[in-house]
Design an enzyme around this catalytic site. Sequence first.
Site, short mmCIF file in Angstrom:
data_model
loop_
_atom_site.label_atom_id
_atom_site.label_comp_id
_atom_site.label_asym_id
_atom_site.label_seq_id
_atom_site.Cartn_x
_atom_site.Cartn_y
_atom_site.Cartn_z
N ARG A 15 11.35 4.19 2.41
CA ARG A 15 11.27 3.03 3.88
C ARG A 15 12.71 2.20 3.77
O ARG A 15 13.25 1.71 3.20
CB ARG A 15 10.31 1.85 3.31
CG ARG A 15 9.81 0.97 4.12
CD ARG A 15 8.55 -0.32 4.50
NE ARG A 15 7.12 1.20 4.79
CZ ARG A 15 5.72 0.56 4.18
NH1 ARG A 15 6.41 -0.68 4.12
NH2 ARG A 15 5.33 0.88 5.12
N ARG A 19 0.85 -1.57 0.32
CA ARG A 19 0.17 -0.41 0.45
C ARG A 19 0.79 1.34 0.08
O ARG A 19 1.46 2.22 -0.93
CB ARG A 19 -1.65 0.07 1.44
CG ARG A 19 -2.44 -0.74 1.09
CD ARG A 19 -2.55 -2.03 2.52
NE ARG A 19 -1.78 -2.75 2.64
CZ ARG A 19 -1.80 -3.86 2.61
NH1 ARG A 19 -2.77 -4.19 2.32
NH2 ARG A 19 -0.76 -3.69 2.91
N THR A 20 1.62 1.28 1.02
CA THR A 20 2.42 2.57 1.00
C THR A 20 3.28 3.20 -0.63
O THR A 20 2.96 4.29 -0.46
CB THR A 20 3.57 2.80 2.33
OG1 THR A 20 3.28 2.36 3.37
CG2 THR A 20 4.27 3.50 2.33
N HIS A 57 5.71 6.22 11.11
CA HIS A 57 5.49 5.48 9.83
C HIS A 57 4.40 7.15 9.83
O HIS A 57 2.77 6.73 9.42
CB HIS A 57 4.20 5.06 9.85
CG HIS A 57 4.27 4.30 8.48
ND1 HIS A 57 4.27 5.17 7.24
CD2 HIS A 57 3.07 2.73 7.60
CE1 HIS A 57 3.89 3.83 5.84
NE2 HIS A 57 3.98 3.50 6.13
N LYS A 83 25.91 -3.78 -3.54
CA LYS A 83 27.51 -3.95 -3.83
C LYS A 83 28.12 -3.11 -2.85
O LYS A 83 29.54 -3.27 -2.00
CB LYS A 83 28.00 -2.87 -5.06
CG LYS A 83 27.12 -4.05 -5.98
CD LYS A 83 28.05 -2.55 -7.88
CE LYS A 83 26.95 -3.11 -8.78
NZ LYS A 83 26.72 -1.90 -9.77
C1 NCD Z 1 2.45 -1.22 7.96
C2 NCD Z 1 3.91 -0.70 7.70
O1 NCD Z 1 4.54 -1.30 7.32
O2 NCD Z 1 4.52 -0.23 9.26
N1 NCD Z 1 2.06 -1.09 6.65
C3 NCD Z 1 1.79 0.43 6.06
O3 NCD Z 1 2.12 0.50 5.32
N2 NCD Z 1 0.18 -0.08 6.02
C4 NCD Z 1 1.98 -1.82 8.84
C5 NCD Z 1 2.00 -3.42 9.44
O4 NCD Z 1 3.27 -3.23 8.79
O5 NCD Z 1 1.86 -4.30 10.02
#
Ligand code: NCD
Length: 304
Positions: free
Chosen positions: A105, A55-56, A133, A84
Amino acid sequence: MNFKGRDVISIEDFSREEIDYILKNSESMESIALKGSKILEGKILATMFFEPSTRTRLSFEAAMLKLGGSTIGFADADITSVRKGENLSDTIRTIENYADIIALRHPLEGSAKLAAEFSRVPILNAGSGADEHPTQAFMDLYTIKKEKGKIDGLKIALVGDLRYGRTVHSLAYALSLYNIELYLISPESLRMRKEVFRSIKDRISIIQDENLEKVIPQIDVLYITRIQKERFPDPTEYYKMKGVYKIDLNTLKTGKNDLIILHPLPRIDEISSEVDYTPQAKYFQQVWNGIVVRMALLSLVLAT
Ligand code: NCD
């Protein structure tokens, strides 16, 4: 209010006024998300994802495309020069030449902050280890506001892995700026991280408990999370915690009729699929809200 050029690293960097402004702006993106626009034509978003995501990453990319911008990026650092041995700061100092904004991320806590120190272009933290997040928290707040018409005055429960879950850390910081009652429901060993707890405890009233059944009748919003398997140092500890909370139709019977269930997703076994078809289930609406909130953030930070 001016967000131009600003990094989005921690939700703690935002005041309540700023958060409300972003939520308002997200609302105005609802219609633009349906028809598209050229607001960010010529701009490029780079998505750098060193950890799995559905999703993100895709909603950041879709948000950019809906605003008329373009995207580049990677979803697997193993196919980049990181393999590398290139370090994060060098990777950032490369990608800043190709993009106007970066969504990052990374498994390390502090990664987004470090990236922002090196980057000439704004960094959007799309998840920094078990720490934060922030863009998810904007989406969670937006969902609560949209579904309930307000945030103030609500009783909100964060349930599950409050220790390793980064979404609940950012959300708890943000909620502490509102006039709410916060229920933190987790097993003893997965309690809300100390830093987060310390920083919010004097701002709002907090009830900490292990027992979910007990609080269900009182709450307006139930935000449940996955037990974060990959962050447990010892897998046997994870298997002890797995399945500790489960929402099913029986759980809903004891709650208020207008209780809403949120989840950042992915869900493993915390919500049984029969709940998906009830009016309380809002976790798939939450996914749509991720688009409009990210459109708002991209357009505010890249304001032309
Ligand atoms: C979350 C995350 O990556 O922290 N997912 C997201 O971005 N919706 C939640 C999770 O992984 O549990």
